[in-house]
Design a protein around this motif. Structure first.
Motif, PDB file in Angstrom:
ATOM      1  N   ASP A  54       0.854  -1.185   0.000  1.00  0.00           N
ATOM      2  CA  ASP A  54       0.000   0.000   0.000  1.00  0.00           C
ATOM      3  C   ASP A  54       0.888   1.231   0.000  1.00  0.00           C
ATOM      4  N   PHE A  55       0.783   2.023  -1.053  1.00  0.00           N
ATOM      5  CA  PHE A  55       1.591   3.238  -1.153  1.00  0.00           C
ATOM      6  C   PHE A  55       0.853   4.376  -0.467  1.00  0.00           C
ATOM      7  N   ASP A  56       1.547   5.108   0.387  1.00  0.00           N
ATOM      8  CA  ASP A  56       0.953   6.215   1.128  1.00  0.00           C
ATOM      9  C   ASP A  56       1.106   7.508   0.319  1.00  0.00           C
ATOM     10  N   PHE A  57       0.040   7.904  -0.348  1.00  0.00           N
ATOM     11  CA  PHE A  57       0.078   9.101  -1.184  1.00  0.00           C
ATOM     12  C   PHE A  57       0.202  10.381  -0.361  1.00  0.00           C
TER      13      PHE A  57
ATOM     14  N   ILE B 177      -1.007   5.426 -11.611  1.00  0.00           N
ATOM     15  CA  ILE B 177      -0.530   4.445 -10.638  1.00  0.00           C
ATOM     16  C   ILE B 177      -1.650   3.446 -10.343  1.00  0.00           C
ATOM     17  N   ASN B 178      -1.371   2.174 -10.566  1.00  0.00           N
ATOM     18  CA  ASN B 178      -2.350   1.116 -10.323  1.00  0.00           C
ATOM     19  C   ASN B 178      -1.723   0.128  -9.341  1.00  0.00           C
TER      20      ASN B 178
ATOM     21  N   LYS C 195       0.139  -3.388  -9.926  1.00  0.00           N
ATOM     22  CA  LYS C 195       1.572  -3.145  -9.763  1.00  0.00           C
ATOM     23  C   LYS C 195       2.188  -2.523 -11.018  1.00  0.00           C
ATOM     24  N   THR C 196       1.507  -1.508 -11.529  1.00  0.00           N
ATOM     25  CA  THR C 196       1.996  -0.788 -12.700  1.00  0.00           C
ATOM     26  C   THR C 196       1.869   0.711 -12.476  1.00  0.00           C
TER      27      THR C 196
ATOM     28  N   MET D  32       8.138   0.415  -4.135  1.00  0.00           N
ATOM     29  CA  MET D  32       6.713   0.268  -4.427  1.00  0.00           C
ATOM     30  C   MET D  32       6.368  -1.124  -4.952  1.00  0.00           C
ATOM     31  N   GLN D  33       7.392  -1.901  -5.287  1.00  0.00           N
ATOM     32  CA  GLN D  33       7.212  -3.276  -5.787  1.00  0.00           C
ATOM     33  C   GLN D  33       6.413  -3.331  -7.091  1.00  0.00           C
TER      34      GLN D  33
END
Length: 200
Positions: free
Chosen positions: A2-5, A91-92, A96-97, A130-131
């Motif tokens: 989970d990316f923290d925007f 960003i998805n 993961k793209t 971000m993997q």
């Protein structure tokens, strides 16, 4: 992952620093907006003049709020000056793209090597923090300088989307070239090849 925007990011090496773009950065970028309108010749969104630059940055920050984009300002540590801007977009996280683009620099910073440093930091973060499995790049198919720069860092050309989108030039439509780097390509060859180029 989970990316923290909401987090502010700083990515840096000995040559440049990338940090989260802020609305106050209008003042740091206004010189380019007023004096170098050709920067946006191939861009779908122009930012020439203060009003357009403000809209450009507001749109980027809205994309961050919507968890679709993460924009950066680029600072050249050698020259001690702000050099331009870039961003992650489309960003998805589940797939993961993401795409890496909206990259531009003032003319005094082109050909100085900062783009390779910038791309190294961003690709390293995308693949290793971000993997991401895939990082995509797009450009106007007529923008040969940008295409050559993307190929030089290790991007693979996938194809061209014909009459893909309008440009900032009175709605003229562009063909968009699609390039990408995959996670395994980053670890197998792209990372090391790009690192070597940073030392030249």
């Amino acid at each position: 992952m989970d990316f923290d925007f909401s987090q502010d990011l700083i990515l840096e090496d000995e040559k440049l620093l990338l940090r989260s773009l802020k609305i106050s950065d209008v003042e740091n970028l206004i010189e380019f907006s007023i004096n170098e309108p050709e920067i946006w010749e191939y861009s779908p969104i122009g930012a020439e003049g203060r009003e357009n630059l403000e809209k450009y940055i507001q749109n980027a920050l809205k994309g961050r709020e919507d968890k679709m984009q993460f924009p950066f300002i680029v600072f050249d540590k050698v020259k001690g000056k702000y050099a331009g801007s870039t961003r992650f977009y489309d960003i998805n996280i589940p797939f993961k793209t993401l795409q890496l683009g909206y990259t531009w620099y003032g003319k005094e910073f082109r050909g100085t090597g900062i783009n390779k440093h910038c791309k190294f930091l961003l690709l390293q973060y995308a693949f290793e923090k971000m993997q991401m499995e895939r990082v995509e790049f797009r450009a106007d198919n007529a923008n040969k300088r940008s295409i050559a720069a993307m190929i030089s860092i290790g991007c693979k050309v996938e194809g061209v989307l014909r009459s893909h989108m309008p440009t900032a030039k009175n709605g003229i439509r562009r063909d968009s070239i699609i390039l990408s780097i995959l996670k395994e390509e980053w670890f197998l060859e792209v990372k090391e090849n790009l690192r070597k180029k940073l030392l030249l």
